[in-house]
Design a protein around this motif. Structure first.
Motif, PDB file in Angstrom:
ATOM      1  N   GLY A  34      26.050  -5.033  -8.872  1.00 20.26           N
ATOM      2  CA  GLY A  34      26.008  -4.903  -7.415  1.00 20.26           C
ATOM      3  C   GLY A  34      26.819  -3.838  -6.866  1.00 20.26           C
ATOM      4  N   THR A  35      28.255  -3.742  -7.268  1.00 20.30           N
ATOM      5  CA  THR A  35      28.955  -2.803  -6.569  1.00 20.30           C
ATOM      6  C   THR A  35      29.864  -2.118  -7.513  1.00 20.30           C
ATOM      7  N   LYS A  36      29.686  -2.277  -8.785  1.00 21.45           N
ATOM      8  CA  LYS A  36      30.506  -1.247  -9.479  1.00 21.45           C
ATOM      9  C   LYS A  36      30.080  -0.010  -9.412  1.00 21.45           C
ATOM     10  N   PRO A  37      31.176   0.959  -9.411  1.00 23.05           N
ATOM     11  CA  PRO A  37      30.983   2.479  -9.450  1.00 23.05           C
ATOM     12  C   PRO A  37      29.963   2.864 -10.422  1.00 23.05           C
ATOM     13  N   TRP A  38      29.137   3.872 -10.204  1.00 22.60           N
ATOM     14  CA  TRP A  38      27.892   4.276 -11.122  1.00 22.60           C
ATOM     15  C   TRP A  38      28.630   4.928 -12.293  1.00 22.60           C
ATOM     16  N   LEU A  39      29.720   5.709 -12.129  1.00 20.04           N
ATOM     17  CA  LEU A  39      30.531   6.445 -13.276  1.00 20.04           C
ATOM     18  C   LEU A  39      30.996   5.166 -14.248  1.00 20.04           C
ATOM     19  N   LYS A  40      31.301   3.966 -13.630  1.00 23.43           N
ATOM     20  CA  LYS A  40      31.950   2.954 -14.243  1.00 23.43           C
ATOM     21  C   LYS A  40      30.835   2.307 -15.238  1.00 23.43           C
ATOM     22  N   CYS A  41      29.540   2.205 -14.536  1.00 22.25           N
ATOM     23  CA  CYS A  41      28.427   1.564 -15.300  1.00 22.25           C
ATOM     24  C   CYS A  41      27.963   2.379 -16.417  1.00 22.25           C
ATOM     25  N   PHE A  42      28.145   3.716 -16.157  1.00 24.41           N
ATOM     26  CA  PHE A  42      27.746   4.629 -17.294  1.00 24.41           C
ATOM     27  C   PHE A  42      28.605   4.377 -18.421  1.00 24.41           C
ATOM     28  N   LEU A  43      29.994   4.634 -17.964  1.00 27.03           N
ATOM     29  CA  LEU A  43      31.010   4.435 -19.223  1.00 27.03           C
ATOM     30  C   LEU A  43      30.904   2.921 -20.019  1.00 27.03           C
ATOM     31  N   ASP A  44      30.548   2.072 -19.027  1.00 21.63           N
ATOM     32  CA  ASP A  44      30.444   0.570 -19.693  1.00 21.63           C
ATOM     33  C   ASP A  44      29.217   0.779 -20.679  1.00 21.63           C
ATOM     34  N   ALA A  45      28.146   1.390 -20.300  1.00 24.66           N
ATOM     35  CA  ALA A  45      26.989   1.343 -21.302  1.00 24.66           C
ATOM     36  C   ALA A  45      27.235   2.315 -22.449  1.00 24.66           C
ATOM     37  N   PHE A  46      27.905   3.315 -22.149  1.00 24.19           N
ATOM     38  CA  PHE A  46      28.278   4.285 -23.346  1.00 24.19           C
ATOM     39  C   PHE A  46      29.007   3.526 -24.234  1.00 24.19           C
ATOM     40  N   CYS A  47      30.288   3.177 -23.813  1.00 23.40           N
ATOM     41  CA  CYS A  47      31.315   2.415 -24.763  1.00 23.40           C
ATOM     42  C   CYS A  47      30.648   1.259 -25.241  1.00 23.40           C
ATOM     43  N   GLY A  48      29.786   0.700 -24.625  1.00 24.43           N
ATOM     44  CA  GLY A  48      29.122  -0.905 -25.250  1.00 24.43           C
ATOM     45  C   GLY A  48      28.274  -0.404 -26.381  1.00 24.43           C
ATOM     46  N   ILE A  49      27.698   0.863 -26.685  1.00 22.93           N
ATOM     47  CA  ILE A  49      26.665   1.219 -27.471  1.00 22.93           C
ATOM     48  C   ILE A  49      27.863   1.513 -28.628  1.00 22.93           C
ATOM     49  N   PHE A  50      28.933   2.176 -28.382  1.00 13.91           N
ATOM     50  CA  PHE A  50      29.728   2.760 -29.661  1.00 13.91           C
ATOM     51  C   PHE A  50      30.314   1.356 -30.317  1.00 13.91           C
ATOM     52  N   ILE A  51      30.569   0.293 -29.214  1.00 11.17           N
ATOM     53  CA  ILE A  51      31.525  -0.794 -29.845  1.00 11.17           C
ATOM     54  C   ILE A  51      30.826  -1.731 -30.573  1.00 11.17           C
ATOM     55  N   SER A  52      29.337  -1.937 -30.102  1.00 10.28           N
ATOM     56  CA  SER A  52      28.257  -2.744 -30.690  1.00 10.28           C
ATOM     57  C   SER A  52      27.609  -2.187 -32.065  1.00 10.28           C
ATOM     58  N   GLN A  53      27.459  -0.779 -31.819  1.00  9.66           N
ATOM     59  CA  GLN A  53      26.797  -0.273 -33.193  1.00  9.66           C
ATOM     60  C   GLN A  53      27.695   0.672 -34.148  1.00  9.66           C
ATOM     61  N   PHE A  54      28.627   1.398 -33.513  1.00 12.33           N
ATOM     62  CA  PHE A  54      29.434   2.201 -34.529  1.00 12.33           C
ATOM     63  C   PHE A  54      30.862   1.854 -34.715  1.00 12.33           C
ATOM     64  N   ARG A  55      31.530   1.160 -33.458  1.00  9.73           N
ATOM     65  CA  ARG A  55      32.943   0.841 -33.815  1.00  9.73           C
ATOM     66  C   ARG A  55      33.767   1.714 -34.260  1.00  9.73           C
ATOM     67  N   ILE A  56      33.833   3.069 -33.648  1.00 11.65           N
ATOM     68  CA  ILE A  56      34.343   4.103 -34.156  1.00 11.65           C
ATOM     69  C   ILE A  56      35.551   4.323 -33.033  1.00 11.65           C
TER      70      ILE A  56
END
Length: 492
Positions: A34-56
């Motif tokens: 609801g209120t999380k800044p768009w940049l932080k939402c993007f960083l969470d999405a980007f980091c989440g993919i690398f955590i769950s898939q690549f772990r690098i």
């Protein structure tokens, strides 16, 4: 050849899929928070993919063991492993190593609060916790190394500093601003906490001045901007005013040892007793060295000069503070806990949002944690006063007296601290107080108009309630009745 012919198309397809996944996840996180800044939402999405898939990279098991696992599992040793990878190849003294071990124990203990809080760390939140800790401990090592190369720094006296302490929303910030207007005193600035160590070893005054300017305009500014873009800046500024070149409290510097680093601080609330039982370690000795380094860089902070300092989190560590600064004047502000605990909860919730998924934050659990932290802090402060009261130069100030008679309160503190209340200082205070009163009145009028018209515009007033955090005035009053009576915090 056929494989090489289709390789560009395969790579393009993979990139498109990855971008689409990040975009979809970004919108999903924004909708959920609801209120999380768009940049932080993007960083969470980007980091989440690398955590769950690549772990690098920062999320690999080799960099931070268990990083991709919830912090609700054991946190023991996680920070130590992180620091070991950070200092690999550095030439450290045994004192440096022992200091890092102490700091790691402090932060590991604080991060037990993740499990107790029940929150889920966001993908980008892992990075925030990791990088902020690395930065604090790197600053610690760099500062100590620099002072060893320039031993004259440790000979600079820190004469009779003034520490304003007290829980959040007890008038510490307002009083700190008033005291900070003393012509022969000042506090350290936020940017000086971010980048305190000179880049050059040239000891000439001209070189030191150039170095300060270079650091002021350097990576520290970029780091500050990044922090503000990934935080709910409007809410943070309503609770605690932040400015790159404004005076700032001591959390980042003491955070070189005690877990007061802003991203880690709210978890300390949930592990308050365990953290306080560890004591402050070398925190205040490090703080003294930091002040000496600041004075060495700016000659106006030497000689007839008074450091005006402030931090609400010094309260449990009065004994350690007094040992490092035996001639300090300590100003303890007091306010009815029923009037300030809710604001503290709001502050810690905002800090928690830096690393945790906002929808997993339990406000009622936060309320209980802040109550416990407050009780433990008061207990430790009381024990310190009972053992060192005769030697500690301490003055107690009530919030209502600060508001009713700010100038009279400042005069009282100046007398206690041996500060000259000059005509110049008097006039400066009068000008500031008149402007401050006018600005506050305008904010109140704006807020009233919004409420009357059901407006949605933001004002700079901070609003909060005990009930929002599962507390009641009766509960708080019963818990802190003795404290309220001792300092006469309610009208009889």
């Amino acid at each position: 050849m056929a494989v090489f012919d289709v390789l560009p198309q395969v790579i393009t397809a993979c990139v498109v899929i990855l971008v689409a996944a990040v975009v979809f996840k970004t919108f999903s996180i924004r909708q959920k928070s609801g209120t999380k800044p768009w940049l932080k939402c993007f960083l969470d999405a980007f980091c989440g993919i690398f955590i769950s898939q690549f772990r690098i990279g920062p999320w690999s098991e080799s960099t931070f063991p268990g990083l991709h696992q919830p912090y609700s599992s054991s946190t023991t040793g996680k920070t130590a492993h992180l620091v070991n990878s950070m200092i690999k190849g550095k030439d450290l003294t045994e004192e440096d190593k022992e200091g890092l071990r102490s700091a790691c124990l402090q932060y590991d203990t604080a991060l037990q609060g993740v499990r107790k809080s029940g929150v889920t760390i966001s993908p980008f939140g892992y990075v925030v916790l990791q990088q902020s800790l690395q930065i604090r401990l790197s600053v610690r090592l760099d500062m100590l190394s620099y002072i060893r190369r320039h031993p004259e720094i440790s000979q600079i006296p820190v004469r009779r500093p003034v520490f304003v302490i007290g829980f959040p929303r007890t008038g510490t910030t307002f009083l700190h601003e008033l005291l900070g207007m003393y012509p022969k005193g000042s506090s350290h600035l936020l940017w000086e906490q971010i980048s305190p160590v000179p880049l050059s070893h040239d000891e000439s005054l001209a070189a030191r001045t150039r170095d300060r300017l270079k650091r002021y305009n350097g990576p520290a500014w970029a780091g500050f901007q990044s922090m503000m873009m990934t935080t709910d800046e409007a809410r943070m500024q309503r609770i605690h005013r932040l400015g790159y070149d404004l005076p700032e409290e001591c959390t980042n510097i003491v955070g070189m040892e005690v877990p007061l680093n802003p991203p880690s601080l709210p978890y300390m609330m949930f592990a308050a007793k365990e953290c306080m039982d560890l004591g402050a370690g070398e925190a205040f000795n490090l703080y003294k060295q930091y002040l000496q380094l600041m004075a060495w860089q700016s000659e106006h902070r030497q000689g007839d000069f008074t450091w005006i300092l402030k931090c609400p989190f010094h309260l449990p560590y009065l004994t350690e503070l007094h040992a490092a600064f035996p001639d300090a004047t300590i100003v303890w502000t007091h306010r009815d806990p029923a009037e300030c605990i809710a604001s503290a909860c709001s502050l810690y919730e905002t800090l928690l949002d830096m690393s945790a998924e906002s929808w997993t934050i339990d406000k009622h659990a936060m309320g209980r944690a802040v109550m416990e932290y407050t009780a433990h802090a008061l207990e430790r402060a009381g024990k310190s006063l009972s053992t060192t009261c005769q030697r500690m130069n301490i003055t107690h100030v009530r919030y209502k007296d600060i508001i009713k008679d700010p100038k009279g309160t400042v005069k009282k503190i100046c007398d206690k601290a041996g500060i000259d209340f000059s005509v110049e200082y008097d006039e400066t205070l009068s000008t500031y107080l008149a402007k401050n009163a006018s600005d506050r009145q305008k904010l109140k009028e704006q807020k009233a108009k919004e409420q009357k018209g059901n407006g949605t515009a933001d004002t700079a007033l901070h609003t909060y309630s005990l009930e929002e955090y599962g507390l009641s005035q009766k509960e708080v009053s019963e818990r802190f009745g003795g404290y309220i009576s001792q300092y006469k915090l309610r009208e009889s």
